[in-house]
Design an enzyme around this catalytic site. Structure first.
Site, short mmCIF file in Angstrom:
data_model
loop_
_atom_site.label_atom_id
_atom_site.label_comp_id
_atom_site.label_asym_id
_atom_site.label_seq_id
_atom_site.Cartn_x
_atom_site.Cartn_y
_atom_site.Cartn_z
N GLY A 136 10.91 45.46 65.59
CA GLY A 136 11.96 45.97 65.85
C GLY A 136 12.41 47.15 66.97
O GLY A 136 13.41 47.87 66.87
N LEU A 182 10.34 37.87 62.69
CA LEU A 182 9.89 38.06 61.47
C LEU A 182 10.18 37.26 60.49
O LEU A 182 9.64 37.10 59.26
CB LEU A 182 10.00 39.60 60.96
CG LEU A 182 9.42 40.66 61.97
CD1 LEU A 182 10.21 42.00 61.80
CD2 LEU A 182 8.09 40.74 61.46
N ASN A 187 10.34 48.47 60.92
CA ASN A 187 11.71 49.02 61.15
C ASN A 187 12.51 47.79 61.57
O ASN A 187 13.84 48.22 61.35
CB ASN A 187 11.54 49.82 62.40
CG ASN A 187 12.82 49.96 62.91
OD1 ASN A 187 13.50 50.80 62.68
ND2 ASN A 187 13.17 49.34 64.15
N SER A 200 17.14 52.18 54.12
CA SER A 200 18.21 52.57 54.18
C SER A 200 19.15 53.42 53.15
O SER A 200 18.60 53.28 51.98
CB SER A 200 19.18 51.34 54.51
OG SER A 200 20.67 51.70 54.71
N TYR A 219 21.75 43.06 52.02
CA TYR A 219 21.11 44.04 52.73
C TYR A 219 20.61 45.12 51.50
O TYR A 219 19.44 45.66 51.68
CB TYR A 219 22.14 44.65 53.48
CG TYR A 219 21.74 45.78 54.49
CD1 TYR A 219 20.91 45.42 55.79
CD2 TYR A 219 21.92 47.27 54.43
CE1 TYR A 219 20.32 46.38 56.47
CE2 TYR A 219 21.34 48.04 55.00
CZ TYR A 219 20.74 47.86 56.26
OH TYR A 219 20.46 48.79 57.18
N SER A 220 21.63 45.40 50.57
CA SER A 220 21.24 46.39 49.72
C SER A 220 20.06 46.13 48.81
O SER A 220 19.41 47.04 48.76
CB SER A 220 22.68 46.98 49.03
OG SER A 220 22.33 47.77 48.08
N LYS A 243 16.93 46.38 50.81
CA LYS A 243 16.57 47.74 51.43
C LYS A 243 15.98 48.38 49.93
O LYS A 243 15.26 49.39 49.98
CB LYS A 243 17.71 48.58 51.91
CG LYS A 243 18.01 47.87 53.29
CD LYS A 243 16.93 48.32 54.02
CE LYS A 243 17.21 48.12 55.63
NZ LYS A 243 16.24 48.16 56.62
N ILE A 303 23.61 55.81 61.76
CA ILE A 303 23.01 56.16 63.10
C ILE A 303 23.61 55.22 64.16
O ILE A 303 23.73 54.11 64.07
CB ILE A 303 21.55 55.65 62.97
CG1 ILE A 303 20.91 56.20 61.76
CG2 ILE A 303 20.75 56.12 64.22
CD1 ILE A 303 20.82 57.77 61.65
P1 NAP Z 1 19.23 47.85 66.10
O1 NAP Z 1 19.24 48.53 67.31
O2 NAP Z 1 19.99 46.39 66.01
O3 NAP Z 1 17.59 47.33 66.24
C1 NAP Z 1 16.88 46.52 65.28
C2 NAP Z 1 15.98 45.56 66.21
O4 NAP Z 1 15.40 44.62 65.04
C3 NAP Z 1 16.62 44.75 66.96
O5 NAP Z 1 16.02 44.80 68.37
C4 NAP Z 1 16.65 43.22 66.44
O6 NAP Z 1 16.67 42.29 67.47
C5 NAP Z 1 15.44 43.40 65.82
N1 NAP Z 1 15.21 42.37 64.88
C6 NAP Z 1 16.23 41.79 64.15
N2 NAP Z 1 15.78 40.73 63.35
C7 NAP Z 1 14.61 40.53 63.62
C8 NAP Z 1 13.31 39.53 63.47
N3 NAP Z 1 13.81 38.59 62.69
N4 NAP Z 1 12.09 39.63 63.97
C9 NAP Z 1 11.84 40.86 64.84
N5 NAP Z 1 12.81 41.78 65.41
C10 NAP Z 1 13.98 41.61 64.68
O7 NAP Z 1 19.12 48.42 64.82
P2 NAP Z 1 18.74 49.93 64.02
O8 NAP Z 1 20.21 50.68 63.70
O9 NAP Z 1 17.81 50.56 65.12
O10 NAP Z 1 18.23 49.51 62.79
C11 NAP Z 1 16.64 49.79 62.67
C12 NAP Z 1 16.25 49.65 61.33
O11 NAP Z 1 17.12 50.65 60.59
C13 NAP Z 1 16.70 48.37 60.65
O12 NAP Z 1 16.00 48.07 59.41
C14 NAP Z 1 18.19 48.93 59.75
O13 NAP Z 1 18.56 48.21 58.79
C15 NAP Z 1 17.82 50.42 59.54
N6 NAP Z 1 19.03 51.05 59.29
C16 NAP Z 1 19.98 51.08 60.41
C17 NAP Z 1 20.99 52.12 60.03
C18 NAP Z 1 22.03 52.58 61.12
O14 NAP Z 1 23.05 52.79 60.91
N7 NAP Z 1 21.85 52.05 62.52
C19 NAP Z 1 21.16 52.63 58.71
C20 NAP Z 1 20.28 52.56 57.92
C21 NAP Z 1 19.30 51.70 58.10
P3 NAP Z 1 17.93 41.80 67.82
O15 NAP Z 1 18.82 42.75 68.78
O16 NAP Z 1 17.80 40.24 68.52
O17 NAP Z 1 18.73 41.58 66.79
#
Ligand code: NAP
Length: 259
Positions: A20, A71, A97, A150, A163-164, A167, A196
């Site tokens: 990711g 993935l 990630n 998360s 999701y929950s 995680k 975030i």
């Molecule tokens: P993001 O900016 O959307 O980045 C996630 C990346 O993962 C994107 O590039 C996405 O590609 C890629 N991805 C999604 N599905 C995939 C797959 N099947 N195979 C390979 N890559 C894939 O989100 P982020 O906030 O940085 O999230 C990073 C991690 O933090 C995640 O695990 C998320 O659940 C966790 N998280 C985020 C938050 C928040 O508030 N942002 C809070 C808690 C936890 P696409 O752009 O094509 O979808």
């Protein structure tokens, strides 16, 4: 007095596999790790985004290469890990990630599909990456696994049960692998980000973000991807050699705030 040994806080020469990494926190980790000397496999299903981040790293004088990988396609995970390890002569750091997040109520028509996709990407992919990386990690002098969960794995929001659940699974996976892989000197830790500012939260208006952060977090604001990346780095450097099985909220105080 016996001189205090100096521990190494650099990733110089280490190879990191970050999923990711085309966006948000993964991108921030890729760039920050590369700045500390790591060779970074920028892994994402979005090939263009992965390429752009690899270019960004190369543009700063670092070492990065893009790997397109969805993935959800479980059979493609091991070949991608092996390809990255082959390109970099091994693997020292794995960061699980990548993530998706979509609401679906328990009685919604799309619940089953939503559940399957969340579990596949957020949970099942993580041990598959670890299994493929294990032979390389076992040869590394400072092997590190970091799983991103998360605060939704610690608490819950209505409509996010898939999701929950995924995680929460990441938290259990982290603890279990920490115990199992400790004998190999492999550390396995987990970060639980709170709110975030990334693409994942981009559909929430600034007003709603500000109101939520004011009401729920101690720091009264959303976090930035680089703030998570720096804690991630701290858990992956050689000096982080005695922390494992830790579940660390990086949430601006969301989980400790009662009122
Ligand atoms: P993001 O900016 O959307 O980045 C996630 C990346 O993962 C994107 O590039 C996405 O590609 C890629 N991805 C999604 N599905 C995939 C797959 N099947 N195979 C390979 N890559 C894939 O989100 P982020 O906030 O940085 O999230 C990073 C991690 O933090 C995640 O695990 C998320 O659940 C966790 N998280 C985020 C938050 C928040 O508030 N942002 C809070 C808690 C936890 P696409 O752009 O094509 O979808």
């Amino acid at each position: 007095m016996t001189p205090l040994p100096r521990l190494n806080r650099s990733l110089q020469g280490a190879a990191a596999f970050i999923t990711g990494a085309g966006s948000g926190m993964g991108r921030a980790m890729a760039v920050v790790f590369a700045r500390e000397g790591a060779k970074v496999a920028v892994v994402d299903r979005n090939a263009e985004a992965a390429e752009a981040v690899a270019e960004e790293i190369l543009g700063e004088g670092g070492i990065g290469a893009a790997f397109a990988l969805d993935l959800a396609e479980a059979d493609r995970i091991a070949p991608a890990v092996e390809q990255a390890a082959g390109a970099f002569g091994g693997l020292d750091v794995v960061v699980n990630n990548a993530g998706i997040s979509a609401m679906s109520a328990i009685d919604a028509d799309d619940y089953g599909a939503n559940w399957n996709r969340h579990l596949a990407v957020l949970l099942t992919a993580q041990p598959l990456v670890v299994r493929a990386a294990l032979p390389f990690l076992r040869r590394s002098p400072n092997p590190r696994i970091l799983n991103i969960a998360s605060t939704e794995g610690l608490g819950a929001t209505a409509g996010l049960s898939a999701y929950s659940a995924a995680k929460s699974g990441v938290i259990g996976l982290t603890r279990s692998l920490a115990v199992e892989l400790g004998r190999d000197g492999i550390t396995v830790n987990c970060i639980c980000p709170g709110p975030i500012d990334t693409a994942m939260t981009a559909s929430i208006t600034d007003e709603d973000k500000a109101a939520y952060a004011k009401r729920r977090t101690a720091l009264r604001r959303y976090g930035r991807p680089e703030e998570v990346a720096h804690i991630s780095l701290s858990l992956c450097v050689p000096a982080a050699s005695f922390i494992t099985g830790a579940i660390i909220p990086v949430d601006g105080g969301l989980t400790v705030r009662n009122a």
